[in-house]
Enzyme design. Structure first.
Site, PDB file in Angstrom:
ATOM      1  N   ASP A 157       0.846  -1.185   0.000  1.00 20.28           N
ATOM      2  CA  ASP A 157       0.000   0.000   0.000  1.00 20.28           C
ATOM      3  C   ASP A 157       0.888   1.244   0.000  1.00 20.28           C
ATOM      4  O   ASP A 157       2.099   1.169  -0.236  1.00 20.28           O
ATOM      5  CB  ASP A 157      -0.944  -0.042   1.201  1.00 20.28           C
ATOM      6  CG  ASP A 157      -2.276   0.629   0.929  1.00 20.28           C
ATOM      7  OD1 ASP A 157      -2.261   1.751   0.376  1.00 20.28           O
ATOM      8  OD2 ASP A 157      -3.325   0.065   1.273  1.00 20.28           O
ATOM      9  N   ASP A 195      -5.699   2.614  -7.103  1.00 18.52           N
ATOM     10  CA  ASP A 195      -6.676   2.986  -6.077  1.00 18.52           C
ATOM     11  C   ASP A 195      -7.202   4.399  -6.316  1.00 18.52           C
ATOM     12  O   ASP A 195      -6.564   5.221  -6.984  1.00 18.52           O
ATOM     13  CB  ASP A 195      -6.032   2.890  -4.694  1.00 18.52           C
ATOM     14  CG  ASP A 195      -7.053   2.759  -3.577  1.00 18.52           C
ATOM     15  OD1 ASP A 195      -8.239   2.518  -3.883  1.00 18.52           O
ATOM     16  OD2 ASP A 195      -6.670   2.889  -2.404  1.00 18.52           O
ATOM     17  N   GLU A 234     -12.035   6.586  -8.925  1.00 19.39           N
ATOM     18  CA  GLU A 234     -13.395   7.017  -9.311  1.00 19.39           C
ATOM     19  C   GLU A 234     -13.384   8.249 -10.244  1.00 19.39           C
ATOM     20  O   GLU A 234     -14.253   8.285 -11.126  1.00 19.39           O
ATOM     21  CB  GLU A 234     -14.235   7.316  -8.053  1.00 19.39           C
ATOM     22  CG  GLU A 234     -14.526   6.118  -7.194  1.00 19.39           C
ATOM     23  CD  GLU A 234     -13.333   5.703  -6.345  1.00 19.39           C
ATOM     24  OE1 GLU A 234     -13.264   4.524  -5.985  1.00 19.39           O
ATOM     25  OE2 GLU A 234     -12.456   6.542  -6.081  1.00 19.39           O
ATOM     26  N   GLU A 238     -11.627   9.725  -6.616  1.00 19.04           N
ATOM     27  CA  GLU A 238     -12.271   9.889  -5.314  1.00 19.04           C
ATOM     28  C   GLU A 238     -12.788  11.312  -5.102  1.00 19.04           C
ATOM     29  O   GLU A 238     -13.883  11.506  -4.595  1.00 19.04           O
ATOM     30  CB  GLU A 238     -11.314   9.498  -4.187  1.00 19.04           C
ATOM     31  CG  GLU A 238     -11.970   9.602  -2.831  1.00 19.04           C
ATOM     32  CD  GLU A 238     -11.271   8.795  -1.762  1.00 19.04           C
ATOM     33  OE1 GLU A 238     -10.640   9.402  -0.907  1.00 19.04           O
ATOM     34  OE2 GLU A 238     -11.362   7.550  -1.799  1.00 19.04           O
ATOM     35  N   ARG A 295     -10.829  -0.279  -8.415  1.00 19.49           N
ATOM     36  CA  ARG A 295     -12.167  -0.303  -7.808  1.00 19.49           C
ATOM     37  C   ARG A 295     -13.186   0.522  -8.576  1.00 19.49           C
ATOM     38  O   ARG A 295     -14.352   0.577  -8.179  1.00 19.49           O
ATOM     39  CB  ARG A 295     -12.094   0.146  -6.359  1.00 19.49           C
ATOM     40  CG  ARG A 295     -11.881   1.631  -6.136  1.00 19.49           C
ATOM     41  CD  ARG A 295     -11.764   1.964  -4.649  1.00 19.49           C
ATOM     42  NE  ARG A 295     -11.828   3.406  -4.419  1.00 19.49           N
ATOM     43  CZ  ARG A 295     -11.620   3.985  -3.242  1.00 19.49           C
ATOM     44  NH1 ARG A 295     -11.287   3.242  -2.200  1.00 19.49           N
ATOM     45  NH2 ARG A 295     -11.712   5.295  -3.108  1.00 19.49           N
ATOM     46  N   ASP A 315     -14.387  -0.244   0.116  1.00 18.24           N
ATOM     47  CA  ASP A 315     -14.056  -0.262   1.540  1.00 18.24           C
ATOM     48  C   ASP A 315     -15.224  -0.759   2.378  1.00 18.24           C
ATOM     49  O   ASP A 315     -15.828  -0.020   3.176  1.00 18.24           O
ATOM     50  CB  ASP A 315     -13.638   1.135   1.989  1.00 18.24           C
ATOM     51  CG  ASP A 315     -12.345   1.591   1.317  1.00 18.24           C
ATOM     52  OD1 ASP A 315     -11.581   0.731   0.840  1.00 18.24           O
ATOM     53  OD2 ASP A 315     -12.097   2.819   1.270  1.00 18.24           O
ATOM     54  N   HIS A 354      -7.753  -8.366   3.035  1.00 20.29           N
ATOM     55  CA  HIS A 354      -7.183  -7.014   3.089  1.00 20.29           C
ATOM     56  C   HIS A 354      -7.973  -6.194   4.088  1.00 20.29           C
ATOM     57  O   HIS A 354      -9.205  -6.287   4.130  1.00 20.29           O
ATOM     58  CB  HIS A 354      -7.224  -6.353   1.715  1.00 20.29           C
ATOM     59  CG  HIS A 354      -6.693  -4.946   1.696  1.00 20.29           C
ATOM     60  ND1 HIS A 354      -5.355  -4.669   1.825  1.00 20.29           N
ATOM     61  CD2 HIS A 354      -7.324  -3.751   1.576  1.00 20.29           C
ATOM     62  CE1 HIS A 354      -5.172  -3.355   1.769  1.00 20.29           C
ATOM     63  NE2 HIS A 354      -6.354  -2.776   1.621  1.00 20.29           N
TER      64      HIS A 354
END
Length: 792
Positions: free
Chosen positions: A290, A403, A406, A408, A454, A471, A530
């Site tokens: 990560d 990660d 979107e 985010e 994601r 999440d 995870h």
């Protein structure tokens, strides 16, 4: 008689074919150029073209606009299919050998049929409101609707108005109306799909007003949709993935166990964690780093894209050391470059960031700091970002975790090279995956990429995206929503949707929950525990009993590698999801619409345990098959619901009568995978007169191995007649594949009496387990036959 039948069909279709369209739209003319039919109306024109006998595309171009032919999702080139046009006084028929489009002139309306069965029709069609441009359709009163991307709403999504705006939902449980991965796509229980082929944000209204309507709403862009028809659920999904692209085969190691948490802080911690797996003899194939690989703190360092030397002093040696132990290294990346990161000045200088309307780098605050975002729609931004992946692939990094894609946080007034943030928001993750995938095709053509993300869009499977469900809360409620999300996304082309096993959000230490989630994970696409680091996600750091149960689940996962890898091949070839709803098996979808049980491939029936402290649960057994308990061989007849007892070592799992299940003995990692000796379980059932199965094999890493002839397929067939069971095993070898001999341990279940005779083979009959073991040496590709004379 035929007139009567058609009349009845129209009545059964309800409002779908009785409601007229926009009363102000007037038919003017129809013409055909090549395969495209143009229908002119007073307020614009329709372009209608067939992609095949099962797929047709319709675009409306309002007066004053120009047709935009560019799709972000469709990869299919139209086949040599043209409409056969028949014009009458009141209507026009556009016919293929399957789909038929009817255009009624007055009042104007467009209707779709497949093999003369009504599918869907426009109601108001295109309408522009103060807020949106919309496409409006009729629905029948009883059809069940699926789609719209990843949500936790129950399988039947009819009655919801779904926002189309990719957004993370931290800590969700049993209900989530908006998540990371939305799609302008709807599937109907009447075996058709409608894909709205447009990227900008909007809504997908699945009859929220209870007026039997389907309405697509968008802020701008194309007024284009495809209607897709199928003869079965499998066929419908195959047609949709023909349209938007098949998922490339993932590397075989990606079916193994992952070590992952948020996160590993140092090279030493990373190595020590894997060494603990090896010490405990728990299989593991990959470790994910990560954001601490590029910074000590969670905040302030995103966008560095360099190993932090204090924590990871020699990353190349670390990656090589892990590889020598059979473990792949995966790195996280994000599309944000903080103003405090080491790459900020370079990003500004190279002009690769999203901009303000004044043309300056757009900066804003979010959780991780003050940031800009890489403009992957700009050639310079795309090329710059790819260099990050290229550099670390040369380090030996085997896969990537993208990660926050979107994205985010994505302010509406931020400008990208091809449009505003709201116009490209939902395709950012999609194009990010495409960037990585196409980079591998060009720079590393002999390597299958691993792309974990994601957020995406319709057709992201074509670029190798492996999505996860975000999440999710580390709770029983979080677990309960996971089968629905995975099943829905599998239907929508994303066959590798999976969850953070054990749950991600929160510091809930619940050993039963962890155990049940990992047991469910055995029968879902990617096995990746995870979580936030307060409570360990890795089994090696759990208490002894929980560790032992997790080890058992992981070993079972590895023993099923031949079966699971064959599902990967089926998904690649046909688009068939690995996890399949029970209504794939039986037409009465309403019975199973919220059942947590599902099919894993065609052969396994799986019923996850998603409630705490229960000792039994109801399981429905699909009709037309007998089912055998995977652990005990107990027989259960199909077409019934049964209360089954639970135990802590596994979840209810059953095998279809007549199924072939190839397995291996557990291995530490997939580097040790081979088929020199494997077990072939056959679940004998007297009611199954014939059955077949297959096993796909290749080197596990070559892209397009099947198309290159670098593969083998073992085909299995059974026939039962006159108290004799015949089993055949045949190898099909690709033109560029070298056959190697194999010892197949054929284990036939449910043989209650010792056979009178087994032709040409040594065998062992186990009276207690009622199994028959027959070693079969495959020393050449020719057919191997086993003939068993039973005493029934």
């Amino acid at each position: 008689m035929r007139v009567l039948k058609l009349f009845l069909i129209f009545l059964l279709a309800g409002s779908s074919f009785l409601n007229a369209q926009n009363a102000d739209r007037k038919f003017i003319s129809v013409s055909q150029k090549n395969a495209v039919v143009e229908v002119k109306t007073n307020d614009g024109s329709y372009q209608i073209k067939p992609y095949s006998a099962k797929i047709v595309e319709t675009s409306f171009i309002p007066n004053g606009e120009v047709y935009n032919p560019n799709s972000h999702a469709v990869v299919l080139n139209p086949e040599n299919t043209e409409f056969n046009i028949t014009e009458k006084e009141i209507s026009i028929q556009l016919k293929t050998s399957g789909i038929r489009v009817e255009i009624r002139k007055n009042p104007f309306q467009i209707l779709y049929f497949y093999n003369d069965k009504p599918l869907i029709s426009e109601r108001k069609g295109y309408v522009k409101t103060e807020e949106f441009e919309t496409l409006d359709f009729n629905l029948t009163t009883d059809e069940i609707l699926y789609g719209g991307g990843a949500r936790a709403l129950g399988m039947n999504r009819r009655g919801n108005r779904l926002q189309l705006y990719n957004r993370a939902h931290y800590g969700y449980e049993t209900h989530s109306e908006l998540m990371n991965f939305t799609m302008p796509l709807v599937f109907s229980s009447n075996l058709y799909a409608v894909h709205f082929d447009n990227a900008p944000i909007g809504y997908l209204d699945l009859d929220s007003k209870k007026d039997n309507s389907l309405v697509y709403e968008t802020i701008s862009g194309r007024k284009t949709y495809q209607v897709v028809a199928g003869d079965s659920w499998k066929d419908l999904i195959e047609q949709y993935t023909i349209l938007t692209g098949k998922q490339p085969m993932i590397p075989r190691w990606a079916l193994g166990n992952f070590s992952s948490r948020f996160g590993y802080h140092s090279q030493e911690e990373t190595i020590n964690t894997i060494d603990q797996f090896l010490k405990d003899e728990i299989p593991v194939d990959a470790i994910i780093l990560d954001l601490f690989w590029f910074g000590k703190e969670m905040k302030g360092t995103m966008g560095n894209f360099e190993f932090l030397k204090d924590s990871f002093p020699n990353p190349k040696n670390m990656i090589a050391d892990l590889k020598a132990k059979g473990v792949k290294t995966i790195l996280i990346t994000e599309p944000f470059i903080l103003t405090t990161s080491g790459k900020w000045n370079e990003a500004v200088e190279k002009d690769i960031l999203g901009k303000t309307k004044e043309g300056k780098p757009y900066t804003y605050d979010f959780y991780f700091g003050n940031t800009g975002i890489i403009d992957i729609f700009k050639p310079e931004g795309k090329a710059w970002f790819w260099e990050v992946y290229k550099k670390f692939n040369d380090y030996g990094v085997a896969g990537w975790w993208g990660d926050l894609g979107e994205p985010e946080v994505h302010p509406s007034d931020l400008q990208h090279a091809t449009g505003s943030a709201d116009e490209v928001h939902n395709i950012y993750g999609h194009n990010w995956a495409k960037l990585v995938f196409e980079g591998y095709q060009k720079e590393f053509p002999n390597q299958r990429p691993f792309i974990l993300m994601r957020a995406g869009y319709s057709g992201s499977q074509h670029y190798g995206m492996i999505p996860w469900s975000g999440d999710v809360n580390r709770s029983w409620g979080g677990l309960q929503s996971q089968p629905e999300i995975a099943l829905q996304m599998g239907m929508q082309g994303m066959g590798y949707m999976h969850s953070d096993l054990g749950g991600f959000a929160g510091n809930n230490l619940d050993d039963e929950l962890y155990t049940r989630w990992l047991q469910y994970g055995v029968f879902q696409p990617i096995y990746r525990p995870h979580a936030q680091e307060e409570v360990p996600s890795e089994p090696v750091f759990r208490e002894p009993k929980t560790k032992a149960l997790a080890k058992k689940s992981i070993e079972l996962r590895y023993s099923l590698l031949p079966y699971n890898y064959t599902l990967v091949f089926e998904n690649n070839q046909k688009g068939t999801p690995l996890m399949r709803p029970l209504f794939f098996e039986e037409a009465n979808a309403s019975v199973f619409v919220n059942d947590k049980s599902y099919l894993w491939g065609d052969s396994f029936l799986v019923s996850p345990v998603v409630k705490q402290g229960i000792s039994e649960q109801e399981v429905y057994f699909p009709a037309n098959s007998n089912w055998y308990n995977f652990y005990t061989d107990e027989k259960v007849g199909g077409g019934q619901t049964k209360l089954v007892s639970l135990n802590e070592e596994g979840i209810p799992t059953y095998v279809r009568g007549g199924a072939f299940i190839p397995r291996i003995q557990p291995i530490q990692n997939t580097d040790l995978y081979n088929l020199k000796s494997f077990d072939l379980h056959f679940y004998f059932d007297e009611t199954v007169k014939e059955s077949n199965g297959h096993l796909f094999n290749d080197d596990g890493e070559t892209p397009n191995a099947f198309e290159k002839g670098k593969y083998e397929i073992l085909n299995f067939e059974s026939e039962y007649k006159n108290n004799r069971l015949y089993i055949e095993i045949e190898s099909k070898i690709g033109k560029n594949y070298q056959f190697s001999k194999k010892m197949t341990n054929l284990l036939i279940h449910n043989i209650s009496k010792k056979p009178k005779k087994v032709t040409g083979n040594i065998y062992t009959w186990d009276k207690n387990n009622q199994t028959l073991l027959i070693p079969v040496l495959l020393n050449d590709p020719s057919v191997k036959k086993v003939k068993i004379k039973l005493t029934y």
